[in-house]
Design a protein around this motif. Sequence first.
Motif, mmCIF file in Angstrom:
data_model
loop_
_atom_site.group_PDB
_atom_site.id
_atom_site.type_symbol
_atom_site.label_atom_id
_atom_site.label_comp_id
_atom_site.label_asym_id
_atom_site.label_seq_id
_atom_site.Cartn_x
_atom_site.Cartn_y
_atom_site.Cartn_z
ATOM 1 N N ARG A 23 -11.197 5.698 60.191
ATOM 2 C CA ARG A 23 -10.804 6.509 60.483
ATOM 3 C C ARG A 23 -9.226 6.209 61.257
ATOM 4 N N LEU A 24 -8.529 6.157 60.073
ATOM 5 C CA LEU A 24 -7.063 5.076 60.538
ATOM 6 C C LEU A 24 -6.192 6.149 61.651
ATOM 7 N N SER A 25 -5.231 5.363 62.626
ATOM 8 C CA SER A 25 -4.862 6.794 63.428
ATOM 9 C C SER A 25 -3.487 5.808 63.566
ATOM 10 N N ALA A 26 -2.675 7.160 64.071
ATOM 11 C CA ALA A 26 -1.339 6.937 64.272
ATOM 12 C C ALA A 26 -0.971 6.658 65.870
ATOM 13 N N GLU A 27 -0.025 4.887 65.098
ATOM 14 C CA GLU A 27 0.437 3.762 66.651
ATOM 15 C C GLU A 27 2.089 4.106 67.226
ATOM 16 N N VAL A 28 2.627 5.248 66.345
ATOM 17 C CA VAL A 28 3.176 5.853 66.736
ATOM 18 C C VAL A 28 3.741 7.256 66.765
ATOM 19 N N THR A 29 4.527 7.431 67.552
ATOM 20 C CA THR A 29 4.345 9.198 68.468
ATOM 21 C C THR A 29 5.451 9.955 67.542
ATOM 22 N N GLY A 30 5.339 10.716 66.406
ATOM 23 C CA GLY A 30 6.776 11.497 66.166
ATOM 24 C C GLY A 30 5.100 12.365 65.171
ATOM 25 N N ARG A 31 6.454 13.014 64.039
ATOM 26 C CA ARG A 31 5.805 14.118 62.989
ATOM 27 C C ARG A 31 6.176 13.467 61.986
ATOM 28 N N LEU A 32 4.322 13.671 61.372
ATOM 29 C CA LEU A 32 3.731 13.424 60.048
ATOM 30 C C LEU A 32 5.003 14.352 59.082
ATOM 31 N N ILE A 33 5.067 12.717 57.639
ATOM 32 C CA ILE A 33 6.098 13.507 57.325
ATOM 33 C C ILE A 33 5.861 13.296 55.412
ATOM 34 N N ALA A 34 4.505 12.875 55.454
ATOM 35 C CA ALA A 34 3.381 12.658 53.952
ATOM 36 C C ALA A 34 1.996 11.948 54.358
ATOM 37 N N ILE A 91 5.256 8.631 59.568
ATOM 38 C CA ILE A 91 5.819 9.700 60.076
ATOM 39 C C ILE A 91 7.244 9.707 60.128
ATOM 40 N N GLU A 92 7.531 10.281 60.547
ATOM 41 C CA GLU A 92 9.329 9.770 60.623
ATOM 42 C C GLU A 92 9.958 9.289 61.328
ATOM 43 N N ASP A 93 11.188 8.463 60.946
ATOM 44 C CA ASP A 93 11.274 7.308 61.822
ATOM 45 C C ASP A 93 13.003 7.058 61.864
ATOM 46 N N GLU A 140 -10.851 11.996 53.854
ATOM 47 C CA GLU A 140 -10.184 13.505 54.432
ATOM 48 C C GLU A 140 -9.608 12.796 54.940
ATOM 49 N N ARG A 141 -8.709 14.145 55.319
ATOM 50 C CA ARG A 141 -7.024 14.346 55.942
ATOM 51 C C ARG A 141 -7.718 15.220 57.266
ATOM 52 N N LEU A 142 -7.190 14.264 58.018
ATOM 53 C CA LEU A 142 -7.701 14.712 59.854
ATOM 54 C C LEU A 142 -6.506 15.619 60.282
ATOM 55 N N MET A 143 -5.420 15.121 59.285
ATOM 56 C CA MET A 143 -4.172 15.742 60.007
ATOM 57 C C MET A 143 -3.015 15.962 58.754
ATOM 58 N N THR A 144 -2.347 16.929 58.922
ATOM 59 C CA THR A 144 -1.394 16.964 57.791
ATOM 60 C C THR A 144 0.006 16.864 57.876
ATOM 61 N N PRO A 145 0.902 17.400 56.671
ATOM 62 C CA PRO A 145 2.875 16.539 57.066
ATOM 63 C C PRO A 145 2.759 17.983 57.972
ATOM 64 N N GLY A 146 3.600 17.490 58.712
ATOM 65 C CA GLY A 146 4.312 18.711 59.273
ATOM 66 C C GLY A 146 4.195 18.476 60.583
ATOM 67 N N GLU A 147 2.674 18.362 61.585
ATOM 68 C CA GLU A 147 1.988 18.035 62.740
ATOM 69 C C GLU A 147 2.601 16.505 62.841
ATOM 70 N N ARG A 148 2.588 17.278 64.694
ATOM 71 C CA ARG A 148 3.444 15.611 65.763
ATOM 72 C C ARG A 148 2.386 15.201 65.645
ATOM 73 N N VAL A 149 1.957 13.700 65.805
ATOM 74 C CA VAL A 149 0.945 13.219 66.302
ATOM 75 C C VAL A 149 1.214 12.656 67.428
ATOM 76 N N ASP A 150 0.551 12.056 68.124
ATOM 77 C CA ASP A 150 0.626 11.126 69.156
ATOM 78 C C ASP A 150 -0.267 9.958 68.762
ATOM 79 N N GLU A 151 0.261 8.949 70.094
ATOM 80 C CA GLU A 151 -0.406 7.388 69.489
ATOM 81 C C GLU A 151 -1.763 7.418 69.699
ATOM 82 N N GLY A 152 -2.184 6.797 68.688
ATOM 83 C CA GLY A 152 -3.727 6.547 69.011
ATOM 84 C C GLY A 152 -4.680 8.384 68.343
#
Length: 349
Positions: free
Chosen positions: A59-70, A87-89, A177-189
């Motif tokens: 289960r791969l996690s985000a390593e930075v905070t931001g908005r998912l774009i894909a 994630i938006e950069d 499995e997609r645990l989050m979808t584009p447009g959502e904001r993700v936090d680190e981890g």
Amino acid sequence: MSKAKIIITVVALVLLATSGPAIAQMGGPALVRVAEASFKDISPVTLVPGTVVSRNDARLSAEVTGRLIAVADVGTVVARGEVIAEIEDTALRLLNTELQAQIVRVEARLNFLENEEKRFAKLAESNLAAATQLDQTVSDRDVARGDLAIARSRLAQNQDQLDRTQINAPFDGIVAERLMTPGERVDEGAMVVRLIDQENLEVIARAPLEYFRFVRHGQLLDLQAESLQAIGVVRTVVAVGDENTHQFEIRLNVDSQLFPVGQTVRVSIPTSETREALTVPRDALVLRAEGQSVFVVDANDEARQVQVTVGVGHGDRIEILGAVSAGDRVVIRGNERLQPGQAVSIMDG
């Protein structure tokens, strides 16, 4: 030809057509395939439940905070290193530009101070400049060198954050499995996507501790899943029993083409030491009203039916007890309608 002769001829042809197969079945040679009875090392077994799992299930996690774009769709097959989510950069890229400009500015000041140091050093040799001016220049140069190291470090840190806006596949696999979808904001981890390797599978099973000493690394164990049978190779035996269930864990390598991830299987666990037993292929067994038997082909290529008692199974072979010896040819194909004493013709291969 008269009408009576025509009728007699037709009746004769019908009788010949209907009696031919019966004659062949009763006395004609039957086409069969044979295999040899042989001794194999086997042991009694018990069946325990197991589950097919992937050795790489992440289960791969985000390593930075931001908005998912894909985010890759479920079912997408990816290769190791391929981008699965982004994630938006924008903010990080702008900071990169700022830090690069800061490095250019600090490098320019350091270059100036290094030239000034050389000039004051020559003047000091002629006693035309105060020693304090040279000392001040050297001090400013050292500060500039420190500022340059800090600026480069900040740029490297920011570049690392920028690289982490892309979530890459750590191995070849499929998006399960997609645990989050584009447009959502993700936090680190935060978990974003689940990736499964469908090529490297194993079976995890747990067996009673009393059978621990009979299971070893590299051992071949039978696997069953409904009508499918396969062989698993013991990869590891976890020599730590669960204090609540009194079981130990076994992991077996399995052919990835046979089972899907999550398949429930039954694993044959040996329950005693191995012993040598006479075995035949399972296809040699004939089940009829009078019981279980095998057909043995003698030196005259005639089938002899032998009543047997079935013992322990081992892969595609099974132990038998009866008037059969090692090396005897037993029929494994064509034995369904074979009759005792019937002549046979043995197929090649």
